[in-house]
Structures are given as C-alpha cells and as structure tokens.
Design a protein around this motif. Sequence first.
Motif, PDB file in Angstrom:
ATOM      1  N   UNK A   1       0.855  -1.182   0.000  1.00 63.94           N
ATOM      2  CA  UNK A   1       0.000   0.000   0.000  1.00 63.94           C
ATOM      3  C   UNK A   1       0.898   1.241   0.000  1.00 63.94           C
ATOM      4  N   UNK A   2       0.743   2.073  -1.010  1.00 68.80           N
ATOM      5  CA  UNK A   2       1.614   3.249  -1.141  1.00 68.80           C
ATOM      6  C   UNK A   2       0.819   4.538  -0.972  1.00 68.80           C
TER       7      UNK A   2
ATOM      8  N   UNK B   1       4.184   2.086   2.331  1.00 71.05           N
ATOM      9  CA  UNK B   1       5.242   3.088   2.224  1.00 71.05           C
ATOM     10  C   UNK B   1       4.605   4.458   2.048  1.00 71.05           C
ATOM     11  N   UNK B   2       5.315   5.485   2.504  1.00 72.42           N
ATOM     12  CA  UNK B   2       4.873   6.868   2.337  1.00 72.42           C
ATOM     13  C   UNK B   2       5.996   7.633   1.635  1.00 72.42           C
ATOM     14  N   UNK B   3       5.683   8.235   0.506  1.00 69.79           N
ATOM     15  CA  UNK B   3       6.677   9.010  -0.243  1.00 69.79           C
ATOM     16  C   UNK B   3       6.228  10.451  -0.350  1.00 69.79           C
TER      17      UNK B   3
ATOM     18  N   UNK C   1       1.580   3.935  -8.970  1.00 65.00           N
ATOM     19  CA  UNK C   1       1.748   2.843  -8.007  1.00 65.00           C
ATOM     20  C   UNK C   1       1.056   3.117  -6.672  1.00 65.00           C
ATOM     21  N   UNK C   2       0.494   4.308  -6.515  1.00 63.51           N
ATOM     22  CA  UNK C   2      -0.041   4.696  -5.203  1.00 63.51           C
ATOM     23  C   UNK C   2      -1.475   4.231  -5.010  1.00 63.51           C
ATOM     24  N   UNK C   3      -1.824   4.048  -3.743  1.00 61.00           N
ATOM     25  CA  UNK C   3      -3.205   3.750  -3.353  1.00 61.00           C
ATOM     26  C   UNK C   3      -3.897   5.000  -2.844  1.00 61.00           C
TER      27      UNK C   3
ATOM     28  N   UNK D   1      -3.526  12.779 -12.593  1.00 56.62           N
ATOM     29  CA  UNK D   1      -3.887  12.285 -13.919  1.00 56.62           C
ATOM     30  C   UNK D   1      -3.248  10.920 -14.192  1.00 56.62           C
ATOM     31  N   UNK D   2      -2.106  10.657 -13.545  1.00 59.25           N
ATOM     32  CA  UNK D   2      -1.387   9.401 -13.758  1.00 59.25           C
ATOM     33  C   UNK D   2      -1.874   8.271 -12.856  1.00 59.25           C
ATOM     34  N   UNK D   3      -2.825   8.567 -11.977  1.00 60.04           N
ATOM     35  CA  UNK D   3      -3.283   7.562 -11.019  1.00 60.04           C
ATOM     36  C   UNK D   3      -4.194   6.523 -11.665  1.00 60.04           C
TER      37      UNK D   3
END
Length: 199
Positions: A2-3, A84-86, A105-107, A121-123
């Motif tokens: 889970x990102x 992870x948290x970025x 790659x994020x949730x 837009x990339x999600x």
Amino acid sequence: MLRVVVFSRRTDQNLCKWNLAPRTDNHQYGEVNGERGKIVKGYQPSGSEIIPRCLLNEEQVVRTVRNFLERAKMAGVLPTRDFSIARILSSNAPPLLEIAQMVADSSFIIAPHGGSCYNALFARRGTVFIEIVPTLGDVHSVFRFLSPLGLRVWLLAVPGGTHFPSPSHPFVVDPVKVVKVLSAELRTGNRGLDSMIAS
C-alpha cells in the motif's frame, strides 16, 4: 504494498517560507535548496515569505498517517503486508516520468490545493485522492476533473484558510480528518480500523 504519496509545497521538509533576497526590478528572487531562481511576479503576495497553500503541519499529518498504518499493519487489517509513504517536494521534484510512476503505483494521494493536484492524472482508477483546500477565496477544486477518471476524491477544508496564509489564517488541516478518510477507504467490513484512529 500500500503506497501513500504526499505532494508537498515546502522548500525542504521543514520550511514553508521562501528565503527572499530584496530586488528593485519587477520580479522577486529567492533561494531554494541553495539554488537561486526567479519567482514569477504575483506568485507570492507582497511582504509575505509564506509559500501559498504550504501545509504548515505537514510533518504532523505524515506522522499521524504513518502511525495509523503501522497500527493497522500490526493488527493485520491492511489489505497488503506492508506500506510506504513518499513525499514529492515541488521545489525539488523528480523527473515527470518518475512522478508518474510513483502516482500510478499509489493507493492514496494527499495534496494541498494547487497545480500538483493534476499529477493525479497518472493515477489508476480507484485511487483515493485527498485534496486539502482553503475555504476562503475563489477555489477551483480538481474534483470535477478527477472524479470522471475513476478516482475517489475527498475534499478536506482548511477553516478560514486562504490561498495566501498569514499568521491569523494558517494553512493547517486536522490530521485526524486525514486518518478518518484512510479508515473509511480501508474499511472492508472490518470495524477494528475505527478504534485505531489517533486522537
């Protein structure tokens, strides 16, 4: 995994201010991460060093989110085994393709109102997008832009917040509200998440 991706308007992980150098021409100049660069006239209000819509309590928000996810992981209620948290700093952002990959790659995406919101837009469809918005002034949320793309959009208002914060109108959001969104989205019949919300 889970990102969580957090878009930050800070000049580094501790500052919400430009280090301005006085100028006499039509532009303001500042120093960000040791590099001088032009700040377009009108981007920053006269007499203020505070970056517009820079979340003053960002560290607290990230820490609260991390603690919540850690507790959910230990309780075995996360949909994955790890998280992870970025953070992406607008003043020192990676190349666009790298941002696109991180977002894809994020949730969950957490972002203050502003241009960085359009990186969503990339999600992927179903990604949760949390936009932190000021309540004063003419605010055009990205809600209408992102919802048709299949994102789950939440708006968290900053009471009394404006595009250009001041000591009397700081741009801060209650971290518990952010965690409540995470809890609501992660809850799949597991009510145990509710008891993990930080107070």
